[in-house]
Write an enzyme that holds these catalytic residues in place. Structure first.
Site, PDB file in Angstrom:
ATOM      1  N   GLY A 245      -1.888  44.788 -63.496  1.00  0.00           N
ATOM      2  CA  GLY A 245      -0.962  45.912 -63.484  1.00  0.00           C
ATOM      3  C   GLY A 245       0.408  45.490 -62.992  1.00  0.00           C
ATOM      4  O   GLY A 245       0.758  45.733 -61.834  1.00  0.00           O
ATOM      5  N   TYR A 246       1.165  44.856 -63.862  1.00  0.00           N
ATOM      6  CA  TYR A 246       2.516  44.395 -63.514  1.00  0.00           C
ATOM      7  C   TYR A 246       3.582  45.196 -64.268  1.00  0.00           C
ATOM      8  O   TYR A 246       4.307  45.976 -63.691  1.00  0.00           O
ATOM      9  CB  TYR A 246       2.660  42.903 -63.844  1.00  0.00           C
ATOM     10  CG  TYR A 246       2.301  41.947 -62.722  1.00  0.00           C
ATOM     11  CD1 TYR A 246       1.340  42.273 -61.776  1.00  0.00           C
ATOM     12  CD2 TYR A 246       2.913  40.708 -62.627  1.00  0.00           C
ATOM     13  CE1 TYR A 246       1.007  41.396 -60.764  1.00  0.00           C
ATOM     14  CE2 TYR A 246       2.594  39.805 -61.611  1.00  0.00           C
ATOM     15  CZ  TYR A 246       1.635  40.152 -60.691  1.00  0.00           C
ATOM     16  OH  TYR A 246       1.309  39.267 -59.685  1.00  0.00           O
TER      17      TYR A 246
ATOM     18  N   GLU B 275      -0.100  31.856 -64.118  1.00  0.00           N
ATOM     19  CA  GLU B 275      -0.124  32.487 -65.436  1.00  0.00           C
ATOM     20  C   GLU B 275       0.690  31.663 -66.429  1.00  0.00           C
ATOM     21  O   GLU B 275       0.329  31.541 -67.590  1.00  0.00           O
ATOM     22  CB  GLU B 275       0.448  33.909 -65.345  1.00  0.00           C
ATOM     23  CG  GLU B 275       0.392  34.649 -66.670  1.00  0.00           C
ATOM     24  CD  GLU B 275       0.863  36.084 -66.564  1.00  0.00           C
ATOM     25  OE1 GLU B 275       0.764  36.800 -67.572  1.00  0.00           O
ATOM     26  OE2 GLU B 275       1.340  36.489 -65.492  1.00  0.00           O
TER      27      GLU B 275
ATOM     28  N   ASN C  50      10.950  34.148 -72.109  1.00  0.00           N
ATOM     29  CA  ASN C  50      11.493  32.789 -72.079  1.00  0.00           C
ATOM     30  C   ASN C  50      12.935  32.762 -71.588  1.00  0.00           C
ATOM     31  O   ASN C  50      13.400  31.754 -71.046  1.00  0.00           O
ATOM     32  CB  ASN C  50      11.378  32.147 -73.465  1.00  0.00           C
ATOM     33  CG  ASN C  50       9.957  31.693 -73.751  1.00  0.00           C
ATOM     34  OD1 ASN C  50       9.014  32.053 -73.033  1.00  0.00           O
ATOM     35  ND2 ASN C  50       9.781  30.898 -74.795  1.00  0.00           N
ATOM     36  N   GLU C  51      13.649  33.879 -71.752  1.00  0.00           N
ATOM     37  CA  GLU C  51      14.985  33.955 -71.175  1.00  0.00           C
ATOM     38  C   GLU C  51      14.917  33.918 -69.652  1.00  0.00           C
ATOM     39  O   GLU C  51      15.724  33.242 -68.987  1.00  0.00           O
ATOM     40  CB  GLU C  51      15.691  35.235 -71.652  1.00  0.00           C
ATOM     41  CG  GLU C  51      16.064  35.245 -73.128  1.00  0.00           C
ATOM     42  CD  GLU C  51      14.884  35.518 -74.049  1.00  0.00           C
ATOM     43  OE1 GLU C  51      15.034  35.350 -75.273  1.00  0.00           O
ATOM     44  OE2 GLU C  51      13.810  35.910 -73.543  1.00  0.00           O
TER      45      GLU C  51
END
Length: 402
Positions: free
Chosen positions: A129-130, A247, A388-389
């Site tokens: 839950g992020y 992750e 990725n930014e």
């Protein structure tokens, strides 16, 4: 770096292959082959998790003191590569890969005793839950609130893109426990012990590929004990950053990339080029395929170093961001080549073809039924786990000092 296997490594590789030959049933292999998203069929993945747990192999990256294998970097890589090559199903690994290491690092003895053995065995599964609507990679802007009430937190808010919330029975969750100071300073990391807790509701989100992997989770006055907080109150940002390192770089990318490369080559050997002969013989396509293969080999060098650091107790740090960028972008290149190779056969929408036991005729050839689903699903790979930014910003600050 010497990549040649030692005699001990070769003996270990033989042991892994024997184990896979003896324990990977055909339906489990089918689940692995037909994986068109992040994880394989959940029931098949859980079965495989428990097979690995009985052998003591469910947590390759965990230290022995917590029930892990204690394998070195080379052994972990061999295991991952052999499992992928044998079509072992990907297990729903958020407990093993993410929250397990966090509990080892920041948890109390009671929390370790309560959760780690059951994560290891597959008896409990976690979702993450992020992200929230409007707060994707910008986790510091999250708005889900947790207010103390006696011995509990009362949580109100919503989480989105929650992979596996419809099958998991636990959630690890970032919540706001203070609005004072910087946004990062008021976040706590808590566990919700049941997805059936009153106030928890899960709404499915179907992907373009027709899969149900992600969800929106609504938390309406959900109570969870304060004892379920991992780390100090308002220190969740530190805990979250530690988890994200695992992750982004805690697992090997290249075994999956090698498997996808083999898939694309298989398609290209079957499909015709525009002129004559097979697509694999077309110079332009073959050159792009070779370039991508070299990118995988280059990433493999970085990956071996990161795995070596992890096996010695060192966190990957900013290198995990570099791996996440290169791994996700290379994966998307492979997906693009796979769809291009299939040509018009990539167009039919046949999600039922990826169901276990499906044996009806399909428009798409059997060697290509996962190509378009993987292409569609993996468009998100450059976004999830921090876009990725964001990863490039991390490298700019931590490595380049900008």
């Amino acid at each position: 770096m010497d990549l040649a296997l030692s005699r001990e490594d070769e003996a270990f590789q033989d042991e892994v292959r024997r184990f896979l030959d003896e324990n990977l049933t055909e339906d489990l292999r089918e689940a692995g082959r037909k994986t068109g998203g992040v994880f394989a069929d959940f029931a098949a993945g859980l079965r495989w998790h428990r097979v690995l747990a009985r052998r003591g192999w469910s947590a390759p990256s965990w230290p022995k003191e917590y029930g892990g294998t204690g394998w070195n970097a080379t052994q972990r890589y061999i295991f991952s590569r052999e499992c992928t090559a044998a079509d072992a199903p990907r297990i729903f690994s958020m407990g093993l890969r993410m929250v397990g290491p966090v509990i080892m690092k920041f948890g109390t003895p009671e929390q370790k005793a309560k959760y780690l053995p059951r994560i290891l065995s597959g008896d409990i599964t976690f979702c993450q839950g992020y992200s929230e609507p409007g707060s994707g990679s910008d986790l510091a802007s999250l708005k889900t609130r947790a207010v103390r009430d006696g011995d509990d937190y009362v949580i109100t808010g919503t989480k989105i893109w929650t992979t596996g919330a419809h099958v998991a029975d636990h959630m690890f969750c970032l919540v706001r426990t203070s609005t004072e100071g910087k946004p990062q300073d008021g976040i706590s990391f808590v566990l919700i012990d049941s997805m059936k807790t009153p106030g928890v509701s899960v709404s499915p989100i179907l992907t373009l590929a027709g899969d149900h992997e992600v969800n929106q989770v609504f938390l309406d006055n959900v109570r969870t004990p304060i004892a379920n907080r991992i780390g100090p109150e308002n220190a969740g940002w530190t805990v979250a950053k530690y988890l994200l390192e695992f992750e982004r770089g805690g697992d090997a990318y290249t075994p999956n990339l090698h498997a996808r490369l083999d898939d694309v080559k298989r398609i290209a050997r079957e499909e015709a080029a525009d002129g004559s002969g097979r697509l694999i013989e077309d110079r332009g396509f073959a050159e792009r395929l070779a370039e991508t293969e070299m990118e995988i080999q280059a990433l493999e060098m970085i990956e071996m170093q990161v795995l070596s650091d992890l096996s010695q107790g060192r966190n990957p740090g900013a290198v995990s961001s570099a791996m996440k960028i290169r791994g996700s972008e290379t994966l998307q290149k492979l997906d693009h080549l796979g769809v291009e190779a299939l040509s018009w056969y990539a167009a039919p929408f046949e999600p039922e073809a990826r169901e276990l036991g499906h044996n009806e005729p399909t428009v798409t050839p059997s060697w290509g039924v996962t190509a378009m689903p993987l292409y569609l699903n993996n468009r998100a790979s450059t976004i999830y786990a921090g876009s990725n930014e964001i990863q490039r910003n991390i490298i700019a600050k931590a490595v380049l000092g900008l």
